[in-house]
Scaffold this motif. Structure first.
Motif, mmCIF file in Angstrom:
data_model
loop_
_atom_site.group_PDB
_atom_site.id
_atom_site.type_symbol
_atom_site.label_atom_id
_atom_site.label_comp_id
_atom_site.label_asym_id
_atom_site.label_seq_id
_atom_site.Cartn_x
_atom_site.Cartn_y
_atom_site.Cartn_z
ATOM 1 N N ARG A 146 0.844 -1.195 0.000
ATOM 2 C CA ARG A 146 0.000 0.000 0.000
ATOM 3 C C ARG A 146 0.883 1.249 0.000
ATOM 4 O O ARG A 146 0.621 2.210 -0.737
ATOM 5 C CB ARG A 146 -0.926 -0.006 1.220
ATOM 6 C CG ARG A 146 -1.759 1.266 1.350
ATOM 7 C CD ARG A 146 -2.576 1.260 2.623
ATOM 8 N NE ARG A 146 -1.791 1.014 3.803
ATOM 9 C CZ ARG A 146 -1.005 1.919 4.391
ATOM 10 N NH1 ARG A 146 -0.911 3.141 3.890
ATOM 11 N NH2 ARG A 146 -0.321 1.623 5.481
ATOM 12 N N ARG A 149 2.397 1.794 -3.446
ATOM 13 C CA ARG A 149 1.390 2.255 -4.406
ATOM 14 C C ARG A 149 0.987 3.707 -4.137
ATOM 15 O O ARG A 149 0.828 4.503 -5.066
ATOM 16 C CB ARG A 149 0.164 1.346 -4.345
ATOM 17 C CG ARG A 149 0.390 -0.014 -4.992
ATOM 18 C CD ARG A 149 -0.863 -0.871 -4.893
ATOM 19 N NE ARG A 149 -0.852 -1.928 -5.887
ATOM 20 C CZ ARG A 149 -1.935 -2.609 -6.265
ATOM 21 N NH1 ARG A 149 -3.121 -2.316 -5.733
ATOM 22 N NH2 ARG A 149 -1.853 -3.564 -7.171
ATOM 23 N N PRO A 165 -8.326 0.489 -4.302
ATOM 24 C CA PRO A 165 -9.343 0.128 -5.286
ATOM 25 C C PRO A 165 -9.514 -1.376 -5.462
ATOM 26 O O PRO A 165 -10.514 -1.827 -6.032
ATOM 27 C CB PRO A 165 -8.814 0.765 -6.578
ATOM 28 C CG PRO A 165 -7.324 0.761 -6.399
ATOM 29 C CD PRO A 165 -7.096 0.993 -4.925
ATOM 30 N N ASP A 166 -8.538 -2.162 -4.997
ATOM 31 C CA ASP A 166 -8.540 -3.603 -5.237
ATOM 32 C C ASP A 166 -8.148 -4.366 -3.968
ATOM 33 O O ASP A 166 -7.054 -4.940 -3.898
ATOM 34 C CB ASP A 166 -7.594 -3.951 -6.380
ATOM 35 C CG ASP A 166 -6.198 -3.360 -6.178
ATOM 36 O OD1 ASP A 166 -6.018 -2.556 -5.233
ATOM 37 O OD2 ASP A 166 -5.284 -3.731 -6.940
ATOM 38 N N GLU A 168 -8.756 -7.188 -2.899
ATOM 39 C CA GLU A 168 -8.412 -8.597 -3.095
ATOM 40 C C GLU A 168 -6.904 -8.769 -3.337
ATOM 41 O O GLU A 168 -6.323 -9.803 -2.975
ATOM 42 C CB GLU A 168 -9.211 -9.189 -4.261
ATOM 43 C CG GLU A 168 -8.932 -8.588 -5.633
ATOM 44 C CD GLU A 168 -9.626 -7.264 -5.886
ATOM 45 O OE1 GLU A 168 -9.369 -6.676 -6.957
ATOM 46 O OE2 GLU A 168 -10.415 -6.803 -5.027
ATOM 47 N N PHE A 169 -6.270 -7.761 -3.939
ATOM 48 C CA PHE A 169 -4.813 -7.813 -4.143
ATOM 49 C C PHE A 169 -4.106 -7.944 -2.801
ATOM 50 O O PHE A 169 -3.128 -8.698 -2.664
ATOM 51 C CB PHE A 169 -4.354 -6.545 -4.868
ATOM 52 C CG PHE A 169 -2.855 -6.359 -4.901
ATOM 53 C CD1 PHE A 169 -2.091 -6.985 -5.861
ATOM 54 C CD2 PHE A 169 -2.210 -5.543 -3.961
ATOM 55 C CE1 PHE A 169 -0.704 -6.814 -5.901
ATOM 56 C CE2 PHE A 169 -0.835 -5.373 -3.986
ATOM 57 C CZ PHE A 169 -0.077 -6.006 -4.957
ATOM 58 N N TYR A 170 -4.582 -7.220 -1.797
ATOM 59 C CA TYR A 170 -3.937 -7.199 -0.490
ATOM 60 C C TYR A 170 -4.244 -8.453 0.323
ATOM 61 O O TYR A 170 -3.393 -8.927 1.072
ATOM 62 C CB TYR A 170 -4.359 -5.939 0.266
ATOM 63 C CG TYR A 170 -3.889 -4.681 -0.426
ATOM 64 C CD1 TYR A 170 -2.651 -4.132 -0.122
ATOM 65 C CD2 TYR A 170 -4.664 -4.059 -1.401
ATOM 66 C CE1 TYR A 170 -2.201 -2.987 -0.766
ATOM 67 C CE2 TYR A 170 -4.220 -2.910 -2.049
ATOM 68 C CZ TYR A 170 -2.987 -2.382 -1.732
ATOM 69 O OH TYR A 170 -2.537 -1.263 -2.376
#
Length: 218
Positions: A146, A149, A165-166, A168-170
């Protein structure tokens, strides 16, 4: 925590603001307050520049301290400038939001966001050496990526989005090994370091000084 007078801004930060809170996650609040100028000249008065409580979790910084921290692009501090909404917002707080890009400079964004991300990788190594606690490894990985990004957003656009925004990536880090996470980190870190950004070399302190002068007026 003693009551903070003259609150400029306050809002929910941390995992709730990121959209990564789970059941039982703490709700963290961060804010800025103005201490009345005459108090700085009163004999025998101790001036607290941060007011902190743990039940609930609230940190309030006096505006002078906040500005100095934000000029170093401290990621925890900078989140407050980019929240989707605020629980308290005065017109002075709105003014500060209007000039929030003045805090930004390329060197401090790179060192702060990149440095904090590197710190999370070091924590991952420590956790792996301490019986490989996967739950904490994944938590540090979420913080790490994070930060990279967000830092890249600041370099590219001079702004950032606090809510990821995503998500699920984390959450995918829950199923990755420490070696996999570290390999992905170095790829992302190289991209971050190689990015040519739009930020100035120095922050714009003139407008920030005008702001401080006004809110500290007698």
């Amino acid at each position: 925590m003693s009551s903070a007078p003259n609150v400029l801004l306050s809002g929910v930060v941390g995992s709730t603001a990121f959209g990564l809170a789970r059941a039982g996650s703490d709700i963290d609040r961060l804010g800025i307050f103005i201490r009345p100028t005459p108090e700085f000249f009163r004999i025998g008065t101790k001036h607290e520049d941060s007011l902190v409580s743990t039940a609930p979790d609230v940190t309030m910084h006096e505006v002078g301290k906040y500005v100095n921290l934000a000029l170093k692009c401290n990621p925890t501090i900078m989140d407050l400038m980019y929240l989707e909404s605020y629980e308290q917002q005065s017109w002075e707080g709105e003014w500060l939001l209007d000039i929030r890009e003045d805090f930004l400079s390329e060197g401090y964004v790179r060192s702060a966001y990149g440095g904090y991300a590197m710190g999370q990788i070091k924590r991952i190594k420590q956790e792996l050496a301490n019986e490989g606690r996967q739950k904490r490894v994944a938590k540090h990985a979420r913080h790490c990526f994070r930060l990279l990004r967000q830092g890249q957003q600041l370099l590219d656009y001079g702004s950032l989005t606090v809510k990821v925004p995503d998500p699920e990536f984390y959450w995918a880090f829950d199923d990755m090994t420490g070696d996999q996470i570290e390999a992905e980190f170095w790829k992302a870190f190289d991209v971050f370091n190689d990015r040519v950004g739009i930020l100035p070399q120095q922050p714009r302190t003139d407008r920030l000084q005008d702001f401080i002068n006004y809110v500290r007026r007698l």
